[in-house]
Every structure is written in C-alpha cells, then in structure tokens.
Design a protein around this motif. Sequence first.
Motif, PDB file in Angstrom:
ATOM      1  N   GLY A   1      34.954  24.662  47.278  1.00  0.00           N
ATOM      2  CA  GLY A   1      35.815  24.929  46.131  1.00  0.00           C
ATOM      3  C   GLY A   1      36.676  26.168  46.269  1.00  0.00           C
ATOM      4  O   GLY A   1      37.284  26.612  45.287  1.00  0.00           O
TER       5      GLY A   1
ATOM      6  N   TYR B   1      37.993  39.928  42.172  1.00  0.00           N
ATOM      7  CA  TYR B   1      37.038  39.041  42.841  1.00  0.00           C
ATOM      8  C   TYR B   1      36.180  39.846  43.805  1.00  0.00           C
ATOM      9  O   TYR B   1      36.686  40.712  44.541  1.00  0.00           O
ATOM     10  CB  TYR B   1      37.835  37.971  43.597  1.00  0.00           C
TER      11      TYR B   1
ATOM     12  N   ARG C   1      44.425  33.383  43.891  1.00  0.00           N
ATOM     13  CA  ARG C   1      44.324  33.472  42.434  1.00  0.00           C
ATOM     14  C   ARG C   1      44.073  34.886  41.902  1.00  0.00           C
ATOM     15  O   ARG C   1      44.084  35.102  40.696  1.00  0.00           O
ATOM     16  CB  ARG C   1      43.205  32.545  41.930  1.00  0.00           C
TER      17      ARG C   1
ATOM     18  N   LYS D   1      39.326  27.317  43.390  1.00  0.00           N
ATOM     19  CA  LYS D   1      38.911  28.359  42.445  1.00  0.00           C
ATOM     20  C   LYS D   1      39.269  29.778  42.864  1.00  0.00           C
ATOM     21  O   LYS D   1      39.341  30.680  42.028  1.00  0.00           O
ATOM     22  CB  LYS D   1      37.394  28.268  42.236  1.00  0.00           C
TER      23      LYS D   1
ATOM     24  N   GLU E   1      28.367  34.147  39.748  1.00  0.00           N
ATOM     25  CA  GLU E   1      27.881  32.875  40.271  1.00  0.00           C
ATOM     26  C   GLU E   1      26.861  33.100  41.374  1.00  0.00           C
ATOM     27  O   GLU E   1      26.967  34.060  42.147  1.00  0.00           O
ATOM     28  CB  GLU E   1      29.038  32.046  40.844  1.00  0.00           C
TER      29      GLU E   1
ATOM     30  N   LEU F   1      35.308  37.735  38.759  1.00  0.00           N
ATOM     31  CA  LEU F   1      34.463  36.722  39.395  1.00  0.00           C
ATOM     32  C   LEU F   1      33.651  37.410  40.473  1.00  0.00           C
ATOM     33  O   LEU F   1      34.203  37.994  41.416  1.00  0.00           O
ATOM     34  CB  LEU F   1      35.299  35.603  40.011  1.00  0.00           C
TER      35      LEU F   1
END
Length: 453
Positions: A233, A168, A241, A237, A224, A197
């Motif tokens: 979120g 991430y 994680r 999300k 994104e 991500l």
Amino acid sequence: MGGYSIDDFKKLIVSKFESLRLHFKESDVVESLLLLMFCRWQYGILMDEQSSREGGRLISLRDVVQRVAEEDGSSVFKGYFLKALQKNDLTMASDSKGGRLLVELWDELVRLSFNDQSEEGSLGECFEWLLSFFAEENMGRGGYFFTPSGIVSLIVKILDPKPGEKIYDPACGSGEFLVEAINYVRRTSPDGELSILGREMSPSVAFVAKTNVLIHGVVRNCIEVKSFLSGDGYNAKVSGRFDLAVANPPFSLRNWDGGESGEFLRYGVPPQASADFAFIQNLLFSLNDEGRAAIIVPMGVLFRGGSEKTIREKMLRENNVEAILSIPSMSFYGTAIPANILFLRSRCASGEVLFIDASSFFIKSQRLNRLDVDAVERLFCLYSDRKDVEGVARCVSIAELEANGWDLTVSKYVVPAPSVSNESLAFLTEQQNKLEQELSFLQQEMRRLLSSL
C-alpha cells in the motif's frame, strides 16, 4: 499541577521505580508504568465526562479498563493493552509487596491534577520525561526506540513543520519526533495542527507511540503496526503524500525483505546485509514536490560501495541531498558509534551539499554527549546560512563529490582547525577514545561486508 509540579511527578516515579525493580524484571516495571500512564489519560477523559453529568461516582482502574475494552479501535492495540493489563491486574490484586506498590502508584497518579497541554506540568510533558528516564535507566538496551531530545529538537527545528502539513515516520519508536513536531507547530501557531502517520512493527513499541500522541491530544488513528520496510500500500497511502518525513531507524538492519519494498526502491535495491538505503528511499519517495526529510544513519551510508554507491550517486545527481551533519560517538542511547543526519529534499534549490561537523557543539560526557538549547540554535543558524566556516561547515559542489567517488564522509570536506595550544592529557585521552571507537566501528563494517560476500 494543582499543588503538584513536574518535579513531584519525577520524584514519585523515581521512588516507585527503585522499589518496583526489587520485585519485578525491569521490562515488566517499564510496561506497568507505561500502562498506568495510559490509564491515567483515560481516567482524565472519564472524569471530564462525569463532571458534565449529575450524580458522579468514584472512578476506578477497572472502569478505565472496561472503557478501553468497549471502545472501537485497532484490534492490535486493544489486544496488546488488555493482555498486558490482565497481567498487571493479577499482580495488583495480589497481596504481594510489588502489587501493593503498583496500587499505591495508581492512587498517587489519580491524585495528581495535571495541567493543560499548553502549560508546564501537563500529562504529555510528564510522559515525555518518563520515556527519557527509561532510556537513561536502560543504557545499552532499546536505544533505537528513543532519540535524545537535543537531536530531536534540532531536526524538527530545521524541518520547520507548518500548520496543516503532513509528517511521516516509518520507524517511529516511542513517537518522539512526531510529538516534537506537534509541539513545535503549537508553539509557533496556537491553533495549528499536523497530520501524522507513524509506523512500527512491534505492537508493544507502537503502543508507546500511540499513547504518546494520544496524551498530546492527537486523537486520530495515526499509528500503525506495520513492517518497517513493507511496500504494501505504499503507493496508495505514502508515496508523494507528505510535506515532512523523519526517522531514526535501526542501523544496518540485516536480512531485510527487499521483495516487499519494491514500490519505493526506485534508485536501486540495497544489499541484504544493510537496509539503510531502503529506509532512506522509503522517506525520500514519501515526499511531495516541496517535501523535506531527515534521517539518522550510520557512517557506512556515506562511503560504502556497490549498489549503495549507485543509489547515493542518483540521489546527488537528482539534488535530493541538502545537508549532512556528523554526530560524535556516545550521543545516542544504546550505541557508542558515531552517526550522521541526512537532510533530504524532493529537489534542492542549490546544486551544493552542506557538510557540518557538529562534534564540537555537543556537551561531552562519559555517559551521553548532549546538545543543549544554545547548541541547537547555533547549528540551526549554520544550516540556514549555508556558508563556509573553517573547521565546522562547508558547501561542496556535485562536481567535487563526483571527483571524490560520491564519498560523503564529513571529515573529507570539513577538517577541524588545528589548535595552537598544548592540549591537556584529558583532551588527548578523549580524542584517542573517539578514534578507537571509530576504528572499532570500521572494523565491524569490514567484518560485516566480508561475511556478506
């Protein structure tokens, strides 16, 4: 490269860049080249599809644009791409010198036969070089969008991503950390892949990151357009994680909205004058139980008081800080100030923090100090060994850090060994310049803090 090499690509770009900026603003030249590289990637896909069918025909730039317009995907990316391409299309359709140069560049790019990703001269490798070229040409502008390759390589090597893990980056810029992590996993495990991500608040910058990962064969919708510090979120999300997290965010971002970030500000709310600890907490609480992270931060993160000191103390008491590595001034595009890399964990096995002074590992230059491959390997060994090395590295207990008021300034714990030889005038001048730059930075910090009272 089918009769070409990456050096041919470099010569093509350099020659066209010099010519194009005689006719356009530099920002427009950069945008045009990035868009044409994206189109060249799409062109390759269309060519592959056509080769599997009979009755092929010549594919034009217009065919590529039409394909992008018809595809499903993020409306933000599609909207930005089509708007920018429309502007470039008008230029290329004109009879201007600049327009003809862009047409010539596209024709040359189409003739280049790029290799597969696993080989030298791939489209991905050329795109990475193009981004570094832009960073070199735009010294002092856009520095937070591209991190020098030596620093990226060091961070990824220390984080050691594994196949199947998730990574991430909440401020991914041009996506260089994500791409290097992808490349690292593929080098160590040919069939390995990462789940990624990346987030960026600017559609134009996010487009660059998206293009970068697409060209490197990551086809999932993994970039994104989102505010750097949006908590929207986050728990659903992001929270807990990821195996890995990494960022080179804007330093000391002012007037950020703490109200949107409440989901990850679990150790405290940083001052509105600096969002550094908001970024740090965003990364830290994205990690799963075995997660590890790295973030590049300005010096003030290590010693500032108030709520930032409280957050720093909580991180240290919870064994979240594994190591701190100091980077000398003049080592990043767009800023002369020194910086530090924080290496974080959900929970470190050791009750100590490793401090490393990396200044002597950089190859000095008037323009940009750099880490070469050998220096990356030596710093990685220092990190892995976690041993005291006089003047370079030291492990410090939490008790000692508490006694020093939770100050994490590397020079407080690692003091370079004094030299017994007579220093040259050039060396002393360099040291004076370094101290003057650090003094200037501290003065800026003082003025910023006073203005926020």
